[in-house]
Design an enzyme around this catalytic site. Structure first.
Site, PDB file in Angstrom:
ATOM      1  CG  PHE A   1      36.088  34.209  30.682  1.00 29.45           C
ATOM      2  CD1 PHE A   1      37.398  34.395  31.045  1.00 29.45           C
ATOM      3  CD2 PHE A   1      35.108  35.020  31.248  1.00 29.45           C
ATOM      4  CE1 PHE A   1      37.742  35.362  31.966  1.00 29.45           C
ATOM      5  CE2 PHE A   1      35.445  35.984  32.183  1.00 29.45           C
ATOM      6  CZ  PHE A   1      36.767  36.146  32.542  1.00 29.45           C
ATOM      7  CG  HIS A   2      39.991  31.487  33.471  1.00 30.45           C
ATOM      8  ND1 HIS A   2      39.227  32.548  33.871  1.00 30.45           N
ATOM      9  CD2 HIS A   2      41.276  31.925  33.523  1.00 30.45           C
ATOM     10  CE1 HIS A   2      40.001  33.580  34.158  1.00 30.45           C
ATOM     11  NE2 HIS A   2      41.256  33.230  33.955  1.00 30.45           N
TER      12      HIS A   2
ATOM     13  NE  ARG B   1      33.591  38.964  35.339  1.00 30.70           N
ATOM     14  CZ  ARG B   1      33.435  39.169  34.022  1.00 30.70           C
ATOM     15  NH1 ARG B   1      32.225  39.258  33.519  1.00 30.70           N
ATOM     16  NH2 ARG B   1      34.452  39.275  33.227  1.00 30.70           N
ATOM     17  NE  ARG B   2      35.638  42.509  34.965  1.00 28.56           N
ATOM     18  CZ  ARG B   2      35.286  43.180  33.899  1.00 28.56           C
ATOM     19  NH1 ARG B   2      34.349  44.055  33.966  1.00 28.56           N
ATOM     20  NH2 ARG B   2      35.910  43.003  32.773  1.00 28.56           N
TER      21      ARG B   2
END
Lengths: 260, 551
Positions: free
Chosen positions: B364-365, B426-427
Site C-alpha cells: 500500500f505504500h 507489520r505494525r
C-alpha cells in the site's frame, strides 16, 4: 505503429487482462482442491474457550487450543512428533490478535467472540516460531511462542513434561487473577515490568533518577497508586491501578518474598 | 478556501511523514525503545496512518473537487454550505488529532475494537467524513444545472472522474459511519457494555477497500486529463477514461472481505466471492496502464520520437516548465509494482503467506504513497502556484523530488516485501524484540530487509523535505501575476461516444445490486451468529477499561 494497430492492441489488452483474471481464479481453485490451500471458514456460536491446551487423540493426531491474550499465547511452548496432524483452534481472550507460524502457510486472525481453525501437518523435526501480527497493545512486540516438532523416537522416549503445578499460595492466585503476571514474570524472565524473582528487598532506580527499596510500603503504593513512583525501564509504560484490600496486598507481599 | 484546504493538511503532513521515518528507524532496530521524544511507537503509527491516509487525502480530494467543479462547470457554489463543510472537516481533524496526541486513541487507523479510543477520536472521524459529504452534495446543483443547459453533450471527463470518486466515497463511508455511530460511539461512551467485534470488522472493511479507490480516482483524473497534454500528446481514448471511472463505481466495494481472508466468522464461500470481484476490479487498472502508455506514446511521437522505443526518449522527464509530468510519471512507474503485489494479496490462497506481514505496507505504500501521494502533492503545488499567481521556486529541486521519492519507495518496499514474504509482522515495534540482538526473540535474518526499509524510508524523507522546501518557498514567494483558476486539459485522440458510459444511473444500480449480493449474506450471518460481545480495552492494560480488579 499506426493508430489502427494501437486500437487493435487496445482490444487485445482487454482480452489479455480478462484471461489473466480467469487464469488466476482457476489456479486458485486448483490450489484449493489439489493442495488444500484453503481459508478458515469456522462459524460457531459457542463461547470461545479461555484455556490453552494440547489434546492428543492419537500419537499422530492432536487438537491444539491456542488462546491469544495480551501479551502471550497459551500454551507458550509445545512439542509434537514429526508426522503429526494438528488441528489448531484459536481464540482471543481480550483484544484482536494474529497468529503467524513462521515457515508455514498458517496465518490466522484471533478475533474476540469467534474461534478460528486450521489444520497443519508437520512432516519434519524443526523448531517453529509463532508470533502475533496484529497490534494488541504495549506488549505486542513481545508476543511470541514456540512449537517444537521432534522425531517420533525422541518424542516417545521423552514425552512432553506434565504441565507445571501452579503455586497454591493465595498471593500467587491474586497476581494471576488480576493478570499482574502478564508483565511481571515469576522466574526471572525479562518482561514489560520487572520480574518478581528476587524483587523484594532490591533497590530499584526510578525514572526521575532517585532510587527506592522494594518493601511492603512500596509494593502497596505501587498497587494502589502506580503513578506515584515509576521504575525506570525500556518500556515507558505505566502500571495500571489495581484495587486490592490490605490483607490481599499482604498476601502478595508474602508471596513475592518467597521468590528468591 | 481551496488554498486553506491544501495548506492545512500539508502542515499536518510534515508530522505524518516524520512519524513514517520514525517507524522505519524503530523497526530496523536503531531505536530499542517504546517511546521517542515523548510519543509512543504505536501513537506515532496511529498519527502516520490517520494523517497521511485519511486527513491529507480527504482534504485534498475535496479541494480538488472544488477546483474541477468550478473550472469545468463554471457556476457559482453555495458558499455557506461550503464553509459549513470546511468547518466540520477542520474541527473533526483537530478533535481526532487531540485524542491521538494525548495518548487516548492509540488504536491505529483501522481502530479495531475492542481496543477503545476516546469518543473524541470517533466523533472527529465522523465530522471529517460528514463534512466531506456536504462538500460533495454542494456540487450536485451545479452539475444538474450544467446538464440541463447542455442537453446531449458529454459531461467533461474530469467531472465524471471526481464524481465517481465521491460516489465511491459515499458507498465506502456509509458502513463505517454505521460502525462508528451505532457500534463504537455508544460503546466508547459506556452506554453499552460490549461490542460485536466481527460485525465491526466487517463494516470497517466494507469501507476500507473502496476507500483506496477514493484515493486513486482523483489521481486518475490527473492521469487521464492532464498527463497526455503534459507529455505533448492527446488522451488515447476518452471512452477508456469513462469506463475506468464507472467500473470503479461498480466494483470497488463488494470486495472488502479480501482483507479478512484469515479471519473466523466469515464463511469461505463469501471469501471466494469477494476474491472473484477483486480480480474484476483489477481490469480498469489494466485499461489505464494501456491507455496512458498509448497517450504518452502519442506525445513522444508528436515530438519527433521514432521507432519502436524512440518515443520514450522524447518525453519531458525533467522539463522544468512541465514539471507536473515528473510527479505523475514517477507515480505511475511505482504503481506497476503496487498493482501487481495487490493481485497477490487479493488472490484467495496466496494471502495466507503474506497477510499482516510487512508485505502489506510495502504494497500500500507503492499505491497510496506512490501514484496517489505524488499526484496529490504535485497538484497541490500546481494549484497553490496558479491560484496565487506565484512562480515555482527551486525548479530543479522540484523536478527531481518525485524521482528521489520513487527511488526511496522502491528500496523501502523491496525491504518490506522480502521481510514480509519471510513472515516479518507489520505494525510491530521490532526494535523491542525481533531486531534487538539483546532479546531472546531476535531474528537475525530480518536485519537485511530492515536495513533496506530504513534506507528507503530515509530517502523518502529527503524527497519530502525537497518538496516541502519548494512548496513553502513558492507559497511565501512574491506574487508574479494575478492568480487564476487554470488547469491543464488534454484533448482526446479517440473521442468515442458510447451511450453506456454517458450516465451514472445504470452503474449505480449495478453497484447497489453487487453490494447486496456480496454483503447481505455475510453481514446477516455475522449478526445472527450471536457472537459474545467484547468489553473495551486500552492498549496498556490487559484488564478491560474500568475494571480495577478481577474477582
Amino acid at each position: 505503429m499506426n493508430k489502427l494497430s494501437a486500437t487493435q492492441l487496445e482490444k487485445r489488452i482487454i482480452w489479455i487482462s480478462l484471461a489473466f483474471a480467469v487464469v488466476l481464479l482457476g489456479l486458485s481453485a486448483l490450489a484449493i482442491n489439489l493442495f488444500h490451500v484453503g481459508l478458515p471458514t469456522c462459524l460457531t456460536d459457542i463461547k470461545p474457550f479461555q484455556k490453552g491446551e494440547l489434546i492428543a487423540h492419537s500419537p499422530t493426531q492432536y487438537e491444539l487450543h491456542y488462546v491469544a491474550r495480551m501479551w502471550k499465547f497459551e500454551p507458550e511452548d509445545i512439542t509434537v512428533p514429526a508426522g503429526s496432524t494438528v488441528d489448531i483452534y484459536l481464540s482471543a481472550a481480550d483484544v484482536t490478535h494474529g497468529l503467524i507460524l513462521l515457515g508455514t502457510n498458517l496465518n490466522l486472525m484471533a478475533v474476540p467472540g469467534v474461534v478460528n481453525y486450521a489444520r497443519v501437518k508437520f512432516d519434519k523435526p524443526r523448531v517453529y516460531h509463532l508470533l502475533c501480527h496484529e497490534f494488541c497493545g504495549t506488549g505486542h512486540d513481545q508476543m511470541a511462542a514456540e512449537l517444537h516438532v521432534v522425531d517420533m523416537a525422541t518424542f516417545a522416549a521423552k514425552p512432553s513434561p506434565p504441565p507445571k503445578a501452579e503455586p497454591t499460595h493465595p498471593g500467587y492466585k491474586l497476581l494471576d487473577a488480576n493478570l499482574c503476571t502478564t508483565c511481571h514474570s515469576l522466574d526471572g524472565q525479562p518482561g514489560i515490568g520487572p520480574t518478581f524473582k528476587g524483587l523484594y528487598g532490591r533497590t530499584e532506580k526510578l525514572r526521575d533518577g532517585s532510587s527506592v527499596i522494594v518493601n511492603d510500603a512500596f509494593i502497596r503504593e505501587k498497587i494502589l497508586h502506580p503513578e506515584a513512583k515509576i521504575v525506570a525501564g525500556r518500556f515507558e509504560q505505566e502500571m495500571p491501578k489495581t484495587e486490592l484490600a490490605p490483607e490481599e496486598i499482604e498476601e502478595i507481599v508474602e508471596y513475592i518474598q518467597t521468590l528468591k | 478556501m481551496i488554498l486553506i484546504e491544501i495548506i492545512f493538511p500539508m502542515v499536518l503532513l510534515i508530522l505524518g511523514i516524520y512519524h513514517g521515518l520514525m517507524q522505519v528507524l524503530y523497526r530496523a532496530g536503531m531505536i530499542h525503545r517504546s517511546k521517542f521524544l515523548g510519543l509512543d511507537y504505536f501513537q506515532g503509527l496511529t498519527l502516520h496512518g490517520v494523517v497521511n491516509a485519511i486527513v491529507f487525502t480527504t482534504f485534498f480530494a475535496v479541494a480538488f473537487g472544488y477546483v474541477i467543479v468550478r473550472y469545468y462547470l463554471r457556476r457559482p457554489l453555495n458558499m455557506k454550505v461550503a464553509w459549513l463543510s470546511f468547518g466540520m472537516m477542520i474541527v473533526g481533524t483537530l478533535l481526532a488529532a487531540a485524542a491521538i496526541l494525548s495518548g487516548k486513541a492509540t488504536v491505529l487507523y483501522t481502530f479495531y475494537p475492542p481496543l477503545r479510543a476516546h469518543p473524541a477520536f470517533y466523533i472527529g472521524v465522523v465530522l471529517l467524513v460528514v463534512g466531506s459529504w456536504i462538500a460533495f452534495f454542494n456540487w450536485l446543483p451545479p452539475y444538474f444545472a450544467w446538464k440541463r443547459e447542455h442537453p446531449g453533450e458529454k459531461v467533461p471527463l474530469a467531472v465524471v472522474g471526481i464524481f465517481a470518486a465521491f460516489i465511491v466515497w459515499l458507498i465506502a463511508t456509509t458502513p463505517v459511519a454505521i460502525e462508528v455511530i451505532f457500534l463504537l460511539i455508544p460503546w466508547s461512551m459506556g452506554w453499552v457494555a460490549t461490542v460485536n467485534v466481527p460485525l465491526a470488522r466487517m463494516l470497517f472493511w466494507f469501507f476500507g477497500h473502496p476507500l483506496v479507490y477514493f484515493w486513486l480516482l482523483p489521481a486518475y483524473v490527473m492521469y487521464y486529463t492532464m498527463l497526455p497534454k503534459l507529455a505533448g500528446g492527446k488522451l488515447f481514448s476518452d471512452f477508456a477514461g469513462r469506463l475506468t471511472f464507472l467500473w470503479l463505481v461498480l466494483y470497488s466495494a463488494p470486495v472488502g472481505i479480501h482483507h479478512q481472508f484469515t479471519e473466523p466468522g466469515i464463511s469461505s464461500t463469501w471469501k471466494f466471492v469477494h476474491a472473484f470481484f477483486t480480480m474484476l476490479v483489477a481490469i480498469p487498472s489494466f485499461v489505464t496502464a494501456f491507455t496512458l502508455a498509448a497517450s504518452m506514446e502519442n506525445g513522444g511521437r508528436a515530438q519527433g520520437g521514432r521507432g519502436l522505443l524512440g518515443w520514450w526518449t522524447k518525453l519531458p522527464y525533467i522539463d522544468k516548465d512541465r514539471w507536473l509530468f515528473s510527479y505523475l510519471f514517477s507515480g505511475l512507474m511505482i504503481f506497476i509494482f503496487g498493482g501487481a503485489s495487490g493481485v497477490i494479496n487479493a488472490s484467495y490462497n496466496l494471502d495466507t503467506v503474506v497477510h499482516n506481514t510487512s508485505w502489506l505496507p510495502a504494497h500500500f505504500h507503492q499505491t497510496i504513497a506512490g501514484p496517489v501521494f505524488l499526484a496529490y502533492i504535485g497538484m497541490s503545488l500546481f494549484l497553490v502556484a496558479t491560484l496565487t499567481g506565484k512562480e515555482i521556486k527551486f525548479k530543479a529541486l522540484n523536478v527531481w523530488a518525485p524521482y528521489v521519492w520513487a527511488v526511496g519507495i522502491m528500496i523501502f518496499s523491496t525491504g518490506l516485501f522480502i521481510g514480509g514474504a519471510g513472515g516479518e509482522p507489520r505494525r510491530t515495534n521490532m526494535g523491542m524484540s525481533y531486531t534487538d540482538p539483546q532479546s531472546h526473540l531476535y531474528h537475525a535474518d530480518w536485519g537485511y530487509a530492515k536495513m533496506l526499509g530504513s534506507v528507503g524510508g530515509t530517502i523518502m524523507t529527503i524527497a519530502a523535505l525537497m518538496f516541502f522546501i519548494v512548496f513553502f518557498a513558492t507559497l511565501f514567494g512574491k506574487r508574479k501575476e494575478q492568480g487564476a483558476l487554470e488547469l491543464i486539459v488534454s484533448e482526446p485522440y479517440h473521442d468515442e461516444r458510447v451511450p453506456a458510459v454517458q450516465s451514472f444511473t445504470p452503474w449505480l444500480a449495478g453497484a447497489a445490486l453487487l453490494l447486496v449480493i456480496a454483503y447481505a449474506p455475510p453481514i446477516t450471518q455475522t449478526i445472527r451468529s450471536n457472537f459474545p460481545g467484547a468489553p473495551p480495552y486500552s492498549q496498556d492494560n490487559p484488564r478491560p477499561i474500568g475494571s480495577t480488579r478481577n474477582p
